[in-house]
Scaffold this active site. Structure first.
Site, PDB file in Angstrom:
ATOM      1  N   LYS A 197      53.524  25.252  39.557  1.00  0.00           N
ATOM      2  CA  LYS A 197      52.873  24.264  40.437  1.00  0.00           C
ATOM      3  C   LYS A 197      52.110  23.175  39.679  1.00  0.00           C
ATOM      4  O   LYS A 197      51.910  22.084  40.201  1.00  0.00           O
ATOM      5  CB  LYS A 197      51.909  24.969  41.394  1.00  0.00           C
ATOM      6  CG  LYS A 197      52.578  25.683  42.551  1.00  0.00           C
ATOM      7  CD  LYS A 197      51.522  26.226  43.498  1.00  0.00           C
ATOM      8  CE  LYS A 197      52.125  26.781  44.751  1.00  0.00           C
ATOM      9  NZ  LYS A 197      51.109  27.048  45.782  1.00  0.00           N
TER      10      LYS A 197
ATOM     11  N   ASP B 214      49.763  22.768  50.959  1.00  0.00           N
ATOM     12  CA  ASP B 214      48.950  23.968  51.215  1.00  0.00           C
ATOM     13  C   ASP B 214      47.709  23.657  52.058  1.00  0.00           C
ATOM     14  O   ASP B 214      47.312  24.464  52.902  1.00  0.00           O
ATOM     15  CB  ASP B 214      48.517  24.624  49.899  1.00  0.00           C
ATOM     16  CG  ASP B 214      49.663  25.353  49.214  1.00  0.00           C
ATOM     17  OD1 ASP B 214      50.582  25.802  49.928  1.00  0.00           O
ATOM     18  OD2 ASP B 214      49.646  25.457  47.975  1.00  0.00           O
TER      19      ASP B 214
END
Ligand code: ATR
Length: 271
Positions: A65, A101
């Site tokens: 990520k 997210d």
């Protein structure tokens, strides 16, 4: 045929192929979504293979990520602030990175609670790992008044104060139960309480009587933290919705339809 994927290492336990597969079928879209294991050393080369193979985009999970950012032509200001990318769109051979997210966290709570609002809340955030970054961003965006963070490694919680030093306080890990006092929003962003991990061990009985308690752990769906909250008569939201909602913006970008989260999908993923 629209080709999409999730990349990570390890990747075999990812629920994303199930989620996207469900939506592709439901919306009658001719596409594929596969899980691709990419070891850190192969990231650059294997991502280039996806570009060459004509992929529309892919999700990115642990441990890529942060490292994927170097390969992106552009990332959104939100992904930059969170410091991580989980959704990539490929256009003309270039990678565009975003982070969904924060959206997933906020949207799950909004859709799970009626008449409840983040505005003006006094929150306790437990944990300061990767997930906490996106959650802090979402809390501040949604208008939470104050955030107290507690984490085993205090320095990691202090790093998160950069989001808004005026609104974020750090409390030592051993004082986490006392820190619940007067909080009307309690969020576990740590891995504690997950099957196979250590227990969270917190007493939230000091929380405000109208507090809302949520956990990003979804295995088990009802964690000890959520059980305790229910026994106290507090409102709870489980963690599975964050996983489902964070997947929606990527699907929309690649396939042109913003998909819905429903009970059937939730049951499928929890099976
Ligand atoms: P990441 O999300 O960055 O991958 P992680 O290692 O999965 O991080 O940990 C997520 C959170 O769970 C962190 O806040 C971590 O605390 P530390 O910052 O002190 O490592 C917390 N955590 C994991 N195991 C823990 C334990 N046994 N006791 C207390 N906190 C723990």
């Amino acid at each position: 045929m629209i080709k999409t994927a999730v990349i990570g290492h390890p990747i075999q336990h990812s629920k994303s192929p199930l989620i996207h597969g469900y939506w592709l079928e439901k919306y009658g879209i001719s596409g594929t979504y596969t899980a691709i294991d990419i070891a850190p050393d192969n990231l650059k080369k294997d991502v280039q293979n996806l570009i060459d193979a004509g992929y529309a985009g892919f999700n990115v999970t642990v441990p890529h990520k942060i490292s994927i950012i170097d390969q992106c032509a552009e990332i959104t200001p939100l992904a930059r602030k969170i410091g991580a990318v989980n959704t990539i769109t490929i256009k003309e051979g270039k990678l565009y990175g975003d982070n969904t997210d924060a959206y997933g966290f906020a949207q799950n709570i909004k859709e799970s609670t009626e008449g409840w609002s983040f505005a003006g809340k006094n929150a306790l955030v437990i944990g300061a790992g990767g997930a906490a970054n996106a959650i802090l961003y979402a809390l501040l965006e949604e208008g939470v008044e104050h955030i107290t963070i507690t984490n085993r490694t205090r320095e990691k919680a202090e790093l998160l104060q950069r989001f808004n030093p005026d609104k974020i306080t750090v409390v030592d890990w051993q004082n986490r139960s006392e820190a619940c006092e007067n909080k009307n929003l309690i969020i576990n962003t740590s891995a504690l309480g997950m099957s196979g991990k250590a227990d969270l061990e917190i007493d939230i009985s000091n929380a405000a009587k109208d507090a809302m308690v949520t956990d990003i752990v979804y295995a088990p769906l009802e964690t000890d933290l959520l059980k305790q909250a229910k026994a106290l008569g507090l409102q709870t939201v489980t963690g599975i919705g964050m996983l489902l909602h964070q997947a929606r913006p990527g699907f929309e970008r690649w396939n042109g339809t913003l998909p819905e989260v429903n009970d059937e999908l939730e049951a499928l993923v929890l099976k």
